[in-house]
Design a protein around this motif. Structure first.
Motif, short mmCIF file in Angstrom:
data_model
loop_
_atom_site.label_atom_id
_atom_site.label_comp_id
_atom_site.label_asym_id
_atom_site.label_seq_id
_atom_site.Cartn_x
_atom_site.Cartn_y
_atom_site.Cartn_z
N GLU A 122 0.83 -1.21 0.00
CA GLU A 122 0.00 0.00 0.00
C GLU A 122 0.86 1.26 0.00
OE1 GLU A 122 -3.67 1.96 2.63
OE2 GLU A 122 -3.02 -0.10 2.97
N GLN A 123 1.98 1.25 0.75
CA GLN A 123 2.88 2.39 0.77
C GLN A 123 3.57 2.57 -0.58
OE1 GLN A 123 5.25 1.13 4.13
NE2 GLN A 123 4.21 2.53 5.54
N GLN A 124 3.90 1.47 -1.23
CA GLN A 124 4.53 1.55 -2.54
C GLN A 124 3.58 2.17 -3.56
OE1 GLN A 124 5.61 -2.59 -3.00
NE2 GLN A 124 7.74 -2.21 -2.41
N VAL A 125 2.31 1.77 -3.51
CA VAL A 125 1.31 2.36 -4.40
C VAL A 125 1.20 3.86 -4.13
CG1 VAL A 125 -1.15 2.44 -4.94
CG2 VAL A 125 0.00 0.23 -4.71
N ASN A 126 1.17 4.23 -2.86
CA ASN A 126 1.08 5.64 -2.48
C ASN A 126 2.28 6.42 -3.01
OD1 ASN A 126 0.19 8.00 -1.22
ND2 ASN A 126 1.17 7.49 0.71
N ALA A 127 3.48 5.84 -2.89
CA ALA A 127 4.68 6.51 -3.38
C ALA A 127 4.62 6.71 -4.89
CB ALA A 127 5.91 5.69 -2.99
N LEU A 128 4.22 5.67 -5.62
CA LEU A 128 4.15 5.77 -7.08
C LEU A 128 3.11 6.80 -7.52
CD1 LEU A 128 4.45 1.98 -7.95
CD2 LEU A 128 6.09 3.78 -8.60
N GLU A 129 1.97 6.85 -6.81
CA GLU A 129 0.94 7.81 -7.18
C GLU A 129 1.43 9.25 -7.00
OE1 GLU A 129 -2.38 6.65 -4.79
OE2 GLU A 129 -3.13 5.19 -6.28
N ARG A 150 13.82 -7.12 -10.03
CA ARG A 150 13.37 -8.47 -9.68
C ARG A 150 11.86 -8.54 -9.81
NH1 ARG A 150 11.19 -8.51 -4.53
NH2 ARG A 150 11.76 -6.79 -3.14
N PRO A 151 11.27 -9.74 -9.76
CA PRO A 151 9.81 -9.83 -9.88
C PRO A 151 9.10 -9.08 -8.75
CG PRO A 151 10.83 -11.98 -10.20
CD PRO A 151 11.92 -11.07 -9.73
N ARG A 152 8.04 -8.40 -9.08
CA ARG A 152 7.23 -7.66 -8.11
C ARG A 152 5.79 -8.17 -8.17
NH1 ARG A 152 11.09 -4.81 -5.16
NH2 ARG A 152 12.65 -3.97 -6.61
N HIS A 153 5.00 -7.79 -7.19
CA HIS A 153 3.57 -8.09 -7.22
C HIS A 153 2.99 -7.48 -8.50
CE1 HIS A 153 -0.70 -8.01 -6.21
NE2 HIS A 153 -0.44 -8.78 -5.17
N PRO A 154 2.16 -8.23 -9.25
CA PRO A 154 1.64 -7.71 -10.53
C PRO A 154 0.92 -6.37 -10.40
CG PRO A 154 0.72 -9.89 -10.03
CD PRO A 154 1.72 -9.60 -8.97
N HIS A 155 0.24 -6.15 -9.27
CA HIS A 155 -0.47 -4.88 -9.09
C HIS A 155 0.52 -3.72 -9.03
CE1 HIS A 155 -3.53 -2.06 -7.75
NE2 HIS A 155 -2.72 -1.69 -6.78
N ILE A 156 1.62 -3.90 -8.29
CA ILE A 156 2.58 -2.81 -8.15
C ILE A 156 3.39 -2.65 -9.44
CG2 ILE A 156 4.57 -4.09 -7.22
CD1 ILE A 156 3.20 -0.78 -5.87
N GLN A 157 3.60 -3.73 -10.18
CA GLN A 157 4.26 -3.62 -11.48
C GLN A 157 3.44 -2.74 -12.42
OE1 GLN A 157 4.74 -7.72 -12.78
NE2 GLN A 157 6.95 -7.61 -12.46
N PHE A 158 2.15 -2.99 -12.46
CA PHE A 158 1.29 -2.24 -13.36
C PHE A 158 1.21 -0.78 -12.92
CE2 PHE A 158 -2.97 -1.09 -15.10
CZ PHE A 158 -2.66 -1.29 -16.44
N LYS A 159 1.13 -0.55 -11.62
CA LYS A 159 1.09 0.82 -11.11
C LYS A 159 2.38 1.56 -11.47
CE LYS A 159 -1.62 2.50 -8.96
NZ LYS A 159 -2.74 3.41 -9.32
N LEU A 230 -6.39 -7.96 -14.87
CA LEU A 230 -5.73 -7.38 -16.03
C LEU A 230 -4.31 -6.93 -15.69
CD1 LEU A 230 -8.64 -5.29 -17.60
CD2 LEU A 230 -7.75 -7.51 -18.36
N ALA A 231 -4.12 -6.39 -14.48
CA ALA A 231 -2.77 -6.02 -14.04
C ALA A 231 -1.88 -7.26 -13.96
CB ALA A 231 -2.83 -5.32 -12.69
N TYR A 232 -2.46 -8.35 -13.50
CA TYR A 232 -1.73 -9.62 -13.40
C TYR A 232 -1.35 -10.14 -14.79
CZ TYR A 232 -1.60 -14.76 -13.27
OH TYR A 232 -1.29 -16.09 -13.46
N ALA A 233 -2.26 -10.01 -15.74
CA ALA A 233 -2.05 -10.58 -17.08
C ALA A 233 -1.31 -9.64 -18.02
CB ALA A 233 -3.40 -10.95 -17.70
#
Length: 307
Positions: A122-129, A150-159, A230-233
């Protein structure tokens, strides 16, 4: 959200696990200050019969508080006014973040970078936003390096991809995802649901068409799950398949998602009836099973049952 019809109100039961799921979603909306969505969810929850009176009282008190503190949530604007308000709000946010960054002389940016590297999801998403509103050339290479490391959670990758596009980065980026290396053009990253290919948008619209009468609010949660999927795919052969799918695939994927979410939220689904409503015939059985298994694996991995 629309209200539950009288017939569906008598047939739908709010199971404890489902109520917990909705309450967690409500807490998330309040944390992100999405008060309009929270108000719609409360209106939906308060329609169920036989709910614990204590919960009903809590939901009613929260609804009243939202109406008192944010009366605008009860009076939706027209679509054009909403878009204009959204643009104005974005301008204010952008100005506030840039002013804070200028005052802190780089400390603010450093804090965001540290949050991205060491923070929770959640903090990573906040930082990216927040990074998306900054006009600082060093952020592009920093986010790119972090994303491809390295591999990241698909949601944070897409963000992160959305942030790179918003700050004006362009070109191809290679990143590890779902056990493979994918190549993506940053400028092609969808920013809003409307940016996705038409076939992909049609899949969630189809769920809205089917559920409009019996479960009019169901599409709200289906849309959230679909965006996460969709973020995952995104960037994989699966996403390319969805984007280029034939029209019949709309019903296949929409019905599979509809059934899986009913099973998750309500503990059951009337599968045969739903398959019939979506027009899934014998010749579509194999692609339907594949879609169902793919979505089910995704939901189990990234959206486990609450409690």
């Amino acid at each position: 959200m629309k209200s539950i019809t009288e017939s569906s109100k008598n047939n739908v039961i709010l199971f404890p696990k489902t109520a917990q799921y909705y309450e967690e979603e409500l807490a998330r909306l309040l944390r992100k200050e999405q008060y309009s969505d929270a108000m719609q969810l409360l209106a939906y929850l308060l329609q169920f019969p036989g709910v614990d009176p204590v919960k009903q009282e809590q939901w009613g008190a929260l609804q009243q508080w939202l109406l008192t503190m944010f009366p605008e949530v009860a009076f939706p604007q027209s679509e054009s006014l909403e878009e204009e308000a959204g643009e104005i709000e974005s301008d204010f946010v952008r100005q506030a973040i840039r002013e804070k960054s200028a005052v802190d002389q780089g400390e603010f940016t450093a804090k965001l970078q540290q949050m991205l590297v060491q923070g929770t999801l959640e903090q990573q998403v906040n930082a990216l936003e927040q990074m998306a509103f900054l006009d600082q050339p060093e952020l592009g290479p920093f986010v790119t390096g972090w994303l491809t490391e390295r591999p990241r959670h698909p949601h944070i990758q897409f963000k992160a991809l959305q942030t790179l596009r918003r700050i004006g980065e362009q070109g191809t980026i290679a990143l590890p995802k779902n056990g493979q290396q994918v190549l993506l053009d940053i400028e092609d990253t969808p920013i809003s649901p409307e940016d996705f290919p038409s076939r992909i948008r049609d899949m969630i619209r189809r769920i809205g068409d089917i559920s409009e009468i019996s479960q009019p609010d169901f599409v709200y949660f289906a849309s959230q799950t679909w965006q996460e999927f969709l973020a995952y795919a995104y960037g994989t052969p699966l996403y390319a398949e969805l984007a280029q799918a034939e029209e019949s695939a709309v019903d296949v994927w929409a019905s599979a998602l509809h059934i899986i979410l009913q099973e998750k939220l309500f503990g059951m689904s009337v599968r045969e009836e739903l398959l019939d409503n979506y027009g899934i015939v014998d010749g579509m059985t194999l692609p339907w099973k594949r879609a169902y298994n793919t979505l089910q694996a995704f939901v189990k991995q990234f959206s486990p049952d609450p409690g």
